[in-house]
Design a protein around this motif. Structure first.
Motif, PDB file in Angstrom:
ATOM      1  N   ARG B  17       0.507  -1.121   0.184  1.00 40.09           N
ATOM      2  CA  ARG B  17       0.080  -0.326   0.164  1.00 40.09           C
ATOM      3  C   ARG B  17       0.776   1.290   0.084  1.00 40.09           C
ATOM      4  NH1 ARG B  17      -4.040  -3.812   3.583  1.00 40.09           N
ATOM      5  NH2 ARG B  17      -4.741  -4.088   2.399  1.00 40.09           N
ATOM      6  N   LEU B  18       1.765   1.339   0.275  1.00 41.07           N
ATOM      7  CA  LEU B  18       3.183   1.701   0.687  1.00 41.07           C
ATOM      8  C   LEU B  18       3.552   2.478  -0.954  1.00 41.07           C
ATOM      9  CD1 LEU B  18       4.660   1.568   4.183  1.00 41.07           C
ATOM     10  CD2 LEU B  18       3.200   3.672   3.783  1.00 41.07           C
ATOM     11  N   GLY B  20       1.610   1.646  -3.768  1.00 40.97           N
ATOM     12  CA  GLY B  20       0.739   2.127  -4.569  1.00 40.97           C
ATOM     13  C   GLY B  20       0.828   4.130  -3.872  1.00 40.97           C
ATOM     14  N   ILE B  21       0.876   4.367  -3.088  1.00 46.29           N
ATOM     15  CA  ILE B  21       0.589   5.759  -2.242  1.00 46.29           C
ATOM     16  C   ILE B  21       2.668   6.231  -3.579  1.00 46.29           C
ATOM     17  CG2 ILE B  21       2.082   7.478  -1.133  1.00 46.29           C
ATOM     18  CD1 ILE B  21      -0.293   5.608   1.265  1.00 46.29           C
ATOM     19  N   ILE B  24       0.681   6.822  -6.819  1.00 48.62           N
ATOM     20  CA  ILE B  24      -0.083   8.433  -6.647  1.00 48.62           C
ATOM     21  C   ILE B  24       1.019   9.286  -7.264  1.00 48.62           C
ATOM     22  CG2 ILE B  24      -1.230   9.703  -5.859  1.00 48.62           C
ATOM     23  CD1 ILE B  24      -2.184   7.293  -7.375  1.00 48.62           C
ATOM     24  N   LEU B  25       2.512   9.252  -5.804  1.00 45.27           N
ATOM     25  CA  LEU B  25       2.972  10.774  -6.405  1.00 45.27           C
ATOM     26  C   LEU B  25       3.717  10.548  -6.982  1.00 45.27           C
ATOM     27  CD1 LEU B  25       4.266  10.575  -2.708  1.00 45.27           C
ATOM     28  CD2 LEU B  25       2.551  11.763  -3.474  1.00 45.27           C
ATOM     29  N   LEU B  48       8.952   9.408   1.645  1.00 46.76           N
ATOM     30  CA  LEU B  48       8.332   7.839   2.382  1.00 46.76           C
ATOM     31  C   LEU B  48       9.220   6.721   1.985  1.00 46.76           C
ATOM     32  CD1 LEU B  48       5.308   6.800   2.156  1.00 46.76           C
ATOM     33  CD2 LEU B  48       4.450   6.995  -0.787  1.00 46.76           C
ATOM     34  N   SER B 237      -1.566   3.018  -8.681  1.00 47.50           N
ATOM     35  CA  SER B 237      -1.413   2.305  -7.099  1.00 47.50           C
ATOM     36  C   SER B 237      -1.802   1.011  -7.261  1.00 47.50           C
ATOM     37  CB  SER B 237      -2.166   3.365  -6.211  1.00 47.50           C
ATOM     38  OG  SER B 237      -3.224   3.468  -6.167  1.00 47.50           O
ATOM     39  N   HIS B 238      -2.776   0.496  -7.513  1.00 45.83           N
ATOM     40  CA  HIS B 238      -3.470  -0.710  -7.670  1.00 45.83           C
ATOM     41  C   HIS B 238      -4.121  -1.108  -9.100  1.00 45.83           C
ATOM     42  CE1 HIS B 238      -6.316  -3.281  -5.735  1.00 45.83           C
ATOM     43  NE2 HIS B 238      -5.374  -3.716  -4.817  1.00 45.83           N
TER      44      HIS B 238
END
Lengths: 499, 499
Positions: B17-18, B20-21, B24-25, B48, B237-238
């Motif tokens: 999940r991190l 994925g973040i 997005i960034l 991050l 992200s996914h």
């Protein structure tokens, strides 16, 4: 060898950057995320929130704060960062973990229950979770602000330094003056013509108009964006990455335009933060009330003024020539300043809005001092609506169930809206004293001068001063509803021919 | 009481999940971030990345893996997750911290030096950092894959399970067959007419066309987006949030359209991942080569085919009637399949591209076994260009300095491009055997059938099989350049009238 203060700032900067990332994820979710990603995004947000909590409660922060409390000779910026860090650390660590988890769980569950209860007009379904949330927020208050009354503790999260003892007399004055004004407007024979605000307005042209005005207000598009979302908001990740949104309707452009102006007001506050230590709390916006004072300053004090209508009618005519061919600035001014009681807070105008807030404030206050019984809320709500606004919602969906705040345990938030409106009018009055030619400045479109003034007086100050000290420094006065009330009475008595 | 396996998956999901973040960034940065936010975004990414590294090297993962190595009776999905976790954990923890930091620092510095050296055509300025990067990646290889040769270790990051002993003979075959083909094409009297691909093409219409074809390929826009960026890419992200980009030119729509098709190929792989355990590594895309096999499958095997030109010319004519009025499907087919040697890899066509890759592979191999001296790279580069492609770059900017990969220590990446192209042709051949009516299917626009086949055979398989096992299972064959070469020779000898 870095000092304890430097070690602390490294940790604060890390938390600030993670919060910035959170801002991007939220913005993305509201503005452009594909619908199918809702579940995975919720999980990403959960993980990130957990990490921010972990970092914010790092015992190393506690021990640095302990050491720093033995040191001195900090300048006011450093002092402020240390105090902000201490406040945040205590807020996060004073709570027993099971209370944190219960609150998080119940807020999330509460939101779902509220959505359903509202859509089905069943307040009784919302009662159990609301009861529990209030109980939890009372316990929460005892842990985090043991010296404050429970409701004051809740207010402090959004509007620190301001308590019921400040708010109650102000709101009593508002009631005394506004209830008669609202009644007078209601019974007035005169009704401003506003049908020309309805029509067919190309969204592309609305967007160009909104961007133009936002830019003239001083919004820096190289450090920000403007997009579309269901509910307009101002978000982003950093003073160099401020993102405002609006929404468009084909049949009405004023709503969208004023949303742009309102959110630009928020955005200018964020973009205008001090250049030093932008990832540190001392540079951050002060409170919700001061934030709202900035958005309302631009939306109401500037953009709803006759001077603005004079200055910007030509641009509006140029954009929508058919709709505005025979419209004068006075007509536009009256049309954007109609006032009428409504059931719904977010649709209220500047005269009636404060009464929606006072009503909620009184109810929250009563819920926290146990003078109000939750089961009787709908009756109480409706009778207050009747008393303050002269209208009674036909359903709880349009009444006590309309707002999302309580379902997320955000008690104490509502007063900020009206405190912001009052501060906005006080700031405007001071600006007018500073610049007696203010109306000419507005009419000539030199909005940059106004932004610069707000920037120097407010945006740059970050959290270096408390709200009362900031207001005192800027206006020479305390929180004072007199100017706000004179402004409303003068303006609306004139518009509605009440004299 | 959760099992060790469950505990491990919780940690893996958090890391996923991190990541994925992070996705997005990166997407946000490339697509919509305001330019002024570059510095703050870099800091957010840094924080991050640090947290992901922290989480990936959590000793608790090590101890869970230790315990799990004593257990058994896992199904193949669980087994795969454990193995993936072990590989990743070892990759992250086997390195001494100072090597990790040196590599990160030097890659970042290397990039800046390369940008400058390239723009100033000064290879000698790039030599010191390139020398150091190779030395570091040799040391890195000893730590993480002590049993592999240094260059094989580097390849393994992008294309695990494939080594020089697999690649060298394949690339030798490519050279033997493609160098003469490229020469023959060069001296052919026939040159396909492609001037009609240049003209005036509305970007809005290009976008509608691209979306339409992407959608017909099966891209789910409720679980993805299509936007614009400087360099087309596939991010997100996914599997429910897959974001492809393209870029538009007013004077050429084919480049943009094929970028959409290429990135959609990547996107379908991501969207098509198995439904189970989507936040676990077993569900993830296998290697860079297999990812590229999916994008190239769609771009080259499908969209550059005569069947596709037959099927989609009507839609293209409808979109750009003026430009395509008198154009036949055969003309379109020939125009999108012209081949000509160029200095720049990313501008190369499917015949010449492999030679760019072989050249880089041979050089990287020589740099890692010390048979090549860095100072002599420009001469070596140019002589290989002359030998393989018949052209010699006039400057190092257009030669040895053109690619960003080395400046970021991404040695071993290049072979994936051509391995992907070979796999794509092998997969196509198998699909053709499965569905002898394939060309009719393509021409009729039933692309969904093709996506479904790729999904069952490849996307759904995640990392359950190694690349050799997957290729064997799908095609019954190993990595084999024969089909790829027959495809190229048949196609281009015909187009260029070489028989």
């Amino acid at each position: 060898m870095s000092t304890n203060y430097q070690k602390l700032t490294l940790k604060l900067e890390e938390i600030s950057r993670l919060s910035g990332i959170m801002g991007i994820l939220h913005w993305d979710q509201e503005v452009i995320m594909p619908s199918g990603a809702a579940e995975s995004r919720a999980k990403q947000l959960g993980v990130l929130a957990g990490i921010i909590h972990e970092k914010s409660t790092d015992p190393e922060i506690g021990s640095l704060l302990e050491k720093l409390s033995q040191e001195n000779s900090f300048n006011c910026f450093e002092e402020c960062n240390i105090n902000e860090a201490r406040r945040q650390y205590e807020l996060e660590t004073k709570l027993p973990k099971n209370l944190v988890m219960k609150l998080a769980e119940l807020s999330s569950k509460g939101h779902q229950i509220w959505v359903k209860a509202r859509s089905e007009n069943r307040f009784s379904d919302f009662v159990p979770v609301l009861t529990q949330l209030i109980e939890l927020k009372k316990r929460w208050a005892e842990y985090v602000f043991p010296k404050l009354k429970a409701y004051d503790a809740n207010i402090d999260i959004y509007e620190r330094g301001t308590t019921m003892s400040d708010i109650t007399p102000v709101f009593e004055t508002l009631k005394k003056e506004l209830i008669p004004l609202i009644r007078d407007i209601q019974v007035s024979d005169y009704n401003p013509e506003s049908s020309f605000l309805t029509g067919d307005f190309s969204v592309a042209k609305q967007e160009v108009l909104g961007r133009r005005i936002s830019e003239e207000m001083g919004f820096a598009f190289d450090c920000g964006r403007m997009d579309v979302s269901v509910h307009p908001f101002c978000g982003g990740s950093h003073p160099t990455d401020v993102r405002i949104t609006t929404r468009y309707r084909n049949d009405n452009f004023i709503e969208s335009l004023y949303a742009v102006i309102h959110e630009t007001g928020h955005g200018l506050y964020e973009q205008g933060r001090m250049k030093e230590g932008r990832d540190l709390p001392a540079s951050e916006a002060l409170t919700m009330g001061i934030h709202e004072s900035q958005s309302l300053f631009w939306e109401r004090m500037i953009a709803q003024s006759l001077a603005f209508c004079n200055g910007y009618l030509p641009l509006i005519k140029e954009t929508f020539p058919k709709n505005f061919r025979d419209i004068s600035a006075e007509q536009l001014y009256e049309a954007v300043n109609t006032s009428e009681p409504s059931y719904i807070r977010v649709e209220a105008d500047e005269v009636t809005y404060p009464m929606h807030v006072v009503l909620r404030y009184e109810i929250e206050k009563g819920l926290f001092d146990d003078s109000i019984e939750i089961n009787l809320l709908p009756e109480l709500w409706n009778s207050k609506m009747k008393e303050y606004l002269g209208v009674e919602p036909p359903t709880d969906t349009l009444g006590v169930l309309q707002d999302t705040h309580w379902s997320g345990a955000a008690f104490g938030y509502f007063p900020s809206y009206t405190l912001g409106a009052i501060y906005a009018s006080q700031f405007y009055q001071t600006l007018l004293q500073d610049k007696p030619q203010l109306e000419k400045i507005i009419a000539s479109g030199n909005l940059e001068i106004i932004r610069e003034w707000l920037n120097q007086k407010i945006h740059q100050k970050g959290r270096l001063l408390s709200v009362p000290d900031l207001v005192k420094e800027v206006t020479g006065d305390n929180l004072n509803p007199t100017i706000f009330l004179s402004y409303l009475k003068n303006k609306y008595r004139k518009i509605y021919r009440l004299n």
